[in-house]
Write a protein that holds these residues in place. Structure first.
Motif, PDB file in Angstrom:
ATOM      1  N   GLY A  26      14.247   5.887 -18.070  1.00 43.79           N
ATOM      2  CA  GLY A  26      12.972   5.513 -18.679  1.00 43.79           C
ATOM      3  C   GLY A  26      11.814   6.031 -17.858  1.00 43.79           C
ATOM      4  N   ASN A  27      10.816   5.172 -17.607  1.00 45.82           N
ATOM      5  CA  ASN A  27       9.672   5.576 -16.791  1.00 45.82           C
ATOM      6  C   ASN A  27       9.909   5.397 -15.306  1.00 45.82           C
ATOM      7  OD1 ASN A  27       8.067   6.531 -18.866  1.00 45.82           O
ATOM      8  ND2 ASN A  27       7.047   4.583 -19.201  1.00 45.82           N
TER       9      ASN A  27
ATOM     10  N   PHE B 169      11.812   5.429  -8.588  1.00 46.07           N
ATOM     11  CA  PHE B 169      10.852   5.874  -7.577  1.00 46.07           C
ATOM     12  C   PHE B 169      10.849   4.930  -6.375  1.00 46.07           C
ATOM     13  CE2 PHE B 169       8.893   8.201 -11.182  1.00 46.07           C
ATOM     14  CZ  PHE B 169       8.814   9.452 -10.595  1.00 46.07           C
ATOM     15  N   ALA B 170      10.921   3.628  -6.633  1.00 49.57           N
ATOM     16  CA  ALA B 170      10.924   2.663  -5.537  1.00 49.57           C
ATOM     17  C   ALA B 170      12.155   2.843  -4.660  1.00 49.57           C
ATOM     18  CB  ALA B 170      10.875   1.240  -6.091  1.00 49.57           C
TER      19      ALA B 170
ATOM     20  N   THR C  76      18.347  12.189  -9.052  1.00 48.44           N
ATOM     21  CA  THR C  76      18.260  12.784 -10.382  1.00 48.44           C
ATOM     22  C   THR C  76      18.123  11.665 -11.404  1.00 48.44           C
ATOM     23  OG1 THR C  76      19.679  14.631  -9.738  1.00 48.44           O
ATOM     24  CG2 THR C  76      19.398  14.234 -12.097  1.00 48.44           C
ATOM     25  N   GLY C  77      17.076  11.729 -12.214  1.00 47.50           N
ATOM     26  CA  GLY C  77      16.876  10.756 -13.281  1.00 47.50           C
ATOM     27  C   GLY C  77      17.203  11.383 -14.622  1.00 47.50           C
ATOM     28  N   VAL C  78      17.958  10.664 -15.435  1.00 49.87           N
ATOM     29  CA  VAL C  78      18.388  11.181 -16.743  1.00 49.87           C
ATOM     30  C   VAL C  78      17.892  10.243 -17.828  1.00 49.87           C
ATOM     31  CG1 VAL C  78      20.357  11.822 -18.183  1.00 49.87           C
ATOM     32  CG2 VAL C  78      20.466  12.158 -15.693  1.00 49.87           C
ATOM     33  N   ASP C  79      17.259  10.800 -18.859  1.00 49.97           N
ATOM     34  CA  ASP C  79      16.824  10.001 -19.993  1.00 49.97           C
ATOM     35  C   ASP C  79      16.802  10.889 -21.239  1.00 49.97           C
ATOM     36  OD1 ASP C  79      15.495   7.087 -20.314  1.00 49.97           O
ATOM     37  OD2 ASP C  79      14.612   8.457 -21.782  1.00 49.97           O
ATOM     38  N   SER C  80      17.016  10.260 -22.383  1.00 52.96           N
ATOM     39  CA  SER C  80      17.093  11.031 -23.630  1.00 52.96           C
ATOM     40  C   SER C  80      15.723  11.471 -24.142  1.00 52.96           C
ATOM     41  CB  SER C  80      17.789  10.200 -24.714  1.00 52.96           C
ATOM     42  OG  SER C  80      17.054   9.001 -24.975  1.00 52.96           O
ATOM     43  N   LYS C  81      14.653  10.904 -23.600  1.00 52.78           N
ATOM     44  CA  LYS C  81      13.311  11.188 -24.110  1.00 52.78           C
ATOM     45  C   LYS C  81      12.607  12.254 -23.282  1.00 52.78           C
ATOM     46  CE  LYS C  81      12.743   6.453 -25.826  1.00 52.78           C
ATOM     47  NZ  LYS C  81      11.955   5.196 -25.718  1.00 52.78           N
ATOM     48  N   ALA C  82      12.013  13.212 -23.981  1.00 56.26           N
ATOM     49  CA  ALA C  82      11.247  14.254 -23.298  1.00 56.26           C
ATOM     50  C   ALA C  82      10.042  13.662 -22.590  1.00 56.26           C
ATOM     51  CB  ALA C  82      10.808  15.321 -24.301  1.00 56.26           C
ATOM     52  N   GLN C  83       9.447  12.614 -23.189  1.00 59.41           N
ATOM     53  CA  GLN C  83       8.273  11.973 -22.593  1.00 59.41           C
ATOM     54  C   GLN C  83       8.594  11.434 -21.212  1.00 59.41           C
ATOM     55  OE1 GLN C  83       8.115   8.364 -22.214  1.00 59.41           O
ATOM     56  NE2 GLN C  83       6.126   8.482 -21.170  1.00 59.41           N
ATOM     57  N   SER C  84       9.776  10.859 -21.044  1.00 61.56           N
ATOM     58  CA  SER C  84      10.165  10.311 -19.745  1.00 61.56           C
ATOM     59  C   SER C  84      10.294  11.422 -18.708  1.00 61.56           C
ATOM     60  CB  SER C  84      11.483   9.551 -19.864  1.00 61.56           C
ATOM     61  OG  SER C  84      11.341   8.410 -20.684  1.00 61.56           O
ATOM     62  N   ARG C  85      10.931  12.519 -19.097  1.00 59.99           N
ATOM     63  CA  ARG C  85      11.082  13.632 -18.161  1.00 59.99           C
ATOM     64  C   ARG C  85       9.729  14.175 -17.728  1.00 59.99           C
ATOM     65  NH1 ARG C  85      10.556  18.742 -18.954  1.00 59.99           N
ATOM     66  NH2 ARG C  85      10.639  18.527 -21.234  1.00 59.99           N
ATOM     67  N   GLU C  86       8.829  14.366 -18.675  1.00 62.13           N
ATOM     68  CA  GLU C  86       7.521  14.924 -18.352  1.00 62.13           C
ATOM     69  C   GLU C  86       6.714  13.970 -17.477  1.00 62.13           C
ATOM     70  OE1 GLU C  86       6.010  15.602 -22.224  1.00 62.13           O
ATOM     71  OE2 GLU C  86       7.367  17.277 -22.669  1.00 62.13           O
ATOM     72  N   HIS C  87       6.683  12.690 -17.857  1.00 61.71           N
ATOM     73  CA  HIS C  87       5.926  11.692 -17.095  1.00 61.71           C
ATOM     74  C   HIS C  87       6.467  11.570 -15.675  1.00 61.71           C
ATOM     75  CE1 HIS C  87       5.535   7.534 -15.543  1.00 61.71           C
ATOM     76  NE2 HIS C  87       4.288   7.637 -15.983  1.00 61.71           N
ATOM     77  N   ASN C  88       7.774  11.435 -15.542  1.00 65.95           N
ATOM     78  CA  ASN C  88       8.366  11.220 -14.233  1.00 65.95           C
ATOM     79  C   ASN C  88       8.245  12.443 -13.334  1.00 65.95           C
ATOM     80  OD1 ASN C  88       9.117   8.675 -15.141  1.00 65.95           O
ATOM     81  ND2 ASN C  88      11.164   9.324 -15.729  1.00 65.95           N
TER      82      ASN C  88
ATOM     83  N   ASP D  90       0.811  -1.221   0.000  1.00 62.76           N
ATOM     84  CA  ASP D  90       0.000   0.000   0.000  1.00 62.76           C
ATOM     85  C   ASP D  90       0.843   1.269   0.000  1.00 62.76           C
ATOM     86  OD1 ASP D  90       1.018  -0.158   2.547  1.00 62.76           O
ATOM     87  OD2 ASP D  90      -0.907  -0.001   3.601  1.00 62.76           O
ATOM     88  N   ASP D  91       2.167   1.149  -0.222  1.00 64.18           N
ATOM     89  CA  ASP D  91       2.973   2.365  -0.362  1.00 64.18           C
ATOM     90  C   ASP D  91       2.439   3.165  -1.556  1.00 64.18           C
ATOM     91  OD1 ASP D  91       6.044   3.371   0.494  1.00 64.18           O
ATOM     92  OD2 ASP D  91       5.362   4.038  -1.470  1.00 64.18           O
ATOM     93  N   PRO D  92       2.262   4.461  -1.384  1.00 65.80           N
ATOM     94  CA  PRO D  92       1.646   5.265  -2.449  1.00 65.80           C
ATOM     95  C   PRO D  92       2.399   5.241  -3.779  1.00 65.80           C
ATOM     96  CG  PRO D  92       2.569   6.662  -0.712  1.00 65.80           C
ATOM     97  CD  PRO D  92       2.546   5.272  -0.178  1.00 65.80           C
ATOM     98  N   VAL D  93       3.673   4.854  -3.771  1.00 69.20           N
ATOM     99  CA  VAL D  93       4.419   4.844  -5.024  1.00 69.20           C
ATOM    100  C   VAL D  93       3.844   3.835  -6.011  1.00 69.20           C
ATOM    101  CG1 VAL D  93       6.148   3.093  -4.385  1.00 69.20           C
ATOM    102  CG2 VAL D  93       6.749   4.916  -5.993  1.00 69.20           C
ATOM    103  N   PHE D  94       3.304   2.726  -5.518  1.00 70.35           N
ATOM    104  CA  PHE D  94       2.779   1.705  -6.429  1.00 70.35           C
ATOM    105  C   PHE D  94       1.499   2.170  -7.121  1.00 70.35           C
ATOM    106  CE2 PHE D  94       5.221  -0.996  -3.378  1.00 70.35           C
ATOM    107  CZ  PHE D  94       6.206  -1.370  -4.277  1.00 70.35           C
ATOM    108  N   ALA D  95       0.654   2.891  -6.391  1.00 71.65           N
ATOM    109  CA  ALA D  95      -0.545   3.452  -7.024  1.00 71.65           C
ATOM    110  C   ALA D  95      -0.160   4.547  -8.016  1.00 71.65           C
ATOM    111  CB  ALA D  95      -1.495   3.989  -5.961  1.00 71.65           C
ATOM    112  N   ALA D  96       0.829   5.369  -7.653  1.00 70.08           N
ATOM    113  CA  ALA D  96       1.262   6.456  -8.532  1.00 70.08           C
ATOM    114  C   ALA D  96       1.835   5.926  -9.839  1.00 70.08           C
ATOM    115  CB  ALA D  96       2.292   7.313  -7.817  1.00 70.08           C
TER     116      ALA D  96
END
Length: 399
Positions: free
Chosen positions: A194-195, A200-201, A217-229, A136-142
């Motif tokens: 990535g995602n 997060f865990a 700090t998370g680094v990824d080449s995709k803008a989608q990953s940055r926005e989602h995360n 039930d840690d909120p990270v799994f629902a998120a």
């Protein structure tokens, strides 16, 4: 009675000798300027055996765990002996709260206390597998792994298991990263995130369970990953501690060098780029879960496999697996040449994910022997390959 390695360790003795309240205790790392303990990590907990309740001590060397059980009288001497050894930190979980003592680079003991993280204690000798983060840690629902009420979705059970097993793999090397952080926050970088499920865990475990001040700090080449995360971090109320940026791994620049570098399922040579970047930062701890291994596979396909090994690689599936083994074996060898104690282990059963190996490395600063370097060079020559990590390291990989 032996004296504790540092005076503050003496306050931990009553907690370690309390068979009702102690949940688990871990000691690791080494005091600067002292002879390192014979075992790089010890873990203590109480178990109920047929003969009664006993203090169970597990000592870990480079290859295995050594377990012993002690009655109340013997436990006192055992604990006193362990506290006298030159471990760099102790982390003690009790039913009333967590207690941690670590010695920083200046030789000063830093004491931390936090709220209780475990409500019940498992005393069984053959205990059920530990849950490093509760369902039930909120990270799994998120992250969409659990429903809003904290129930893991049946279709995401494999991902939940992967998270738990990754945290179990991360735990043994955390002490080295925490020691390097000293009095400041623990700085963690995930390259090719990535995602960011495991990112997060790891944050939730470090911050909520271990009670550490941590910045990731998370680094990824995709803008989608940055926005989602970034959105997930905001929803978790952790946008200050979790930062995501778009960029290439080899071009990553940080204001301060990290204590822990992760590269979790970065594809093919992206893992090599991440390992090389970690070496350039002289990161105290590196944890990498390689994904595909196409680079050496292509090199093997372009030439004749040496000698009798052709029998092992004439079948496509075996050739692919041989490339996997060769790639990670050479990566581990190169990291050892850069002063890291390195191991390659399985971190999750293959039924949950086919990419289940992990490279775990702790910087010791030791110098590679001439024999080690020659063995690496001979293996590359015999197979006619040049690992991407060697190229990424450049002059650093030269004898």
């Amino acid at each position: 009675m032996p004296s504790p390695a540092v005076p503050e360790y003496a306050d931990l003795a009553p907690l370690l000798l309390d068979p009702e309240r102690l949940v688990r205790a871990v000691a690791g790392g080494a005091l600067r300027g002292s002879e390192p303990p014979a075992y790089h990590r010890v873990e203590l907990r109480y178990v109920d055996l047929k003969a009664g309740r006993r203090l169970q001590v597990q000592r870990f060397d480079a290859t295995q765990a050594h377990t012993s059980n002690h009655d109340a009288e013997a436990a006192t001497g055992e604990v006193e002996g362990l506290l006298s050894q030159a471990y760099g930190h102790w982390h003690v979980e009790t039913t009333g709260g967590d207690h941690a003592v670590r010695v920083n680079k200046k030789g000063r003991a830093v004491v931390q206390r936090s709220r209780a993280a475990t409500a019940t204690v498992d005393r069984s000798h053959d205990r059920a597998k530990r849950r490093w983060l509760a369902e039930d840690d909120p990270v799994f629902a998120a992250l969409g792994i659990a429903t809003a009420d904290g129930t893991i979705k049946p279709s995401r059970r494999d991902k939940f298991t992967q998270v738990q097993d990754f945290l179990a793999t991360l735990e043994p090397v955390l002490d080295a990263a925490v020691a390097a952080a000293g009095d400041g926050p623990l700085r963690v970088v995930d390259l090719g995130c990535g995602n960011a499920y495991l990112t997060f865990a790891a944050y939730r475990y470090l911050h909520e369970v271990r009670g550490l001040d941590v910045h990731v700090t998370g680094v990824d080449s995709k803008a989608q990953s940055r926005e989602h995360n970034s959105l997930v971090a905001e929803n978790l109320g952790a946008a200050t501690d979790l930062t995501f940026v778009q960029g290439m791994i080899g071009e990553t620049e940080l204001d301060q060098e990290p204590h822990l570098v992760m590269a979790l399922h970065a594809c093919d040579t992206a893992t090599d780029d991440a390992l090389a970047q970690a070496v350039r930062w002289a990161a105290p701890v590196v944890v990498a879960a390689p994904c595909c291994h196409h680079d050496l596979q292509r090199q093997l396909d372009a030439q004749t496999v040496p000698g009798p090994y052709a029998l092992l690689t004439r079948h496509g599936i075996l050739r692919e697996r041989m490339a996997d083994v060769l790639t990670d074996g050479l990566r581990a060898a190169l990291l050892r040449q850069q002063g890291y104690r390195t191991e390659v282990i399985e971190f999750v059963d293959s039924k949950h994910t086919p990419r289940n190996a992990i490279i775990r490395a702790v910087r010791t600063g030791s110098t590679a022997t001439a024999d080690d370097r020659q063995a690496y060079a001979d293996l590359c020559r015999q197979w006619g390959v040049t690992p991407r990590l060697e190229s990424a390291l450049g002059p650093l990989s030269s004898p």
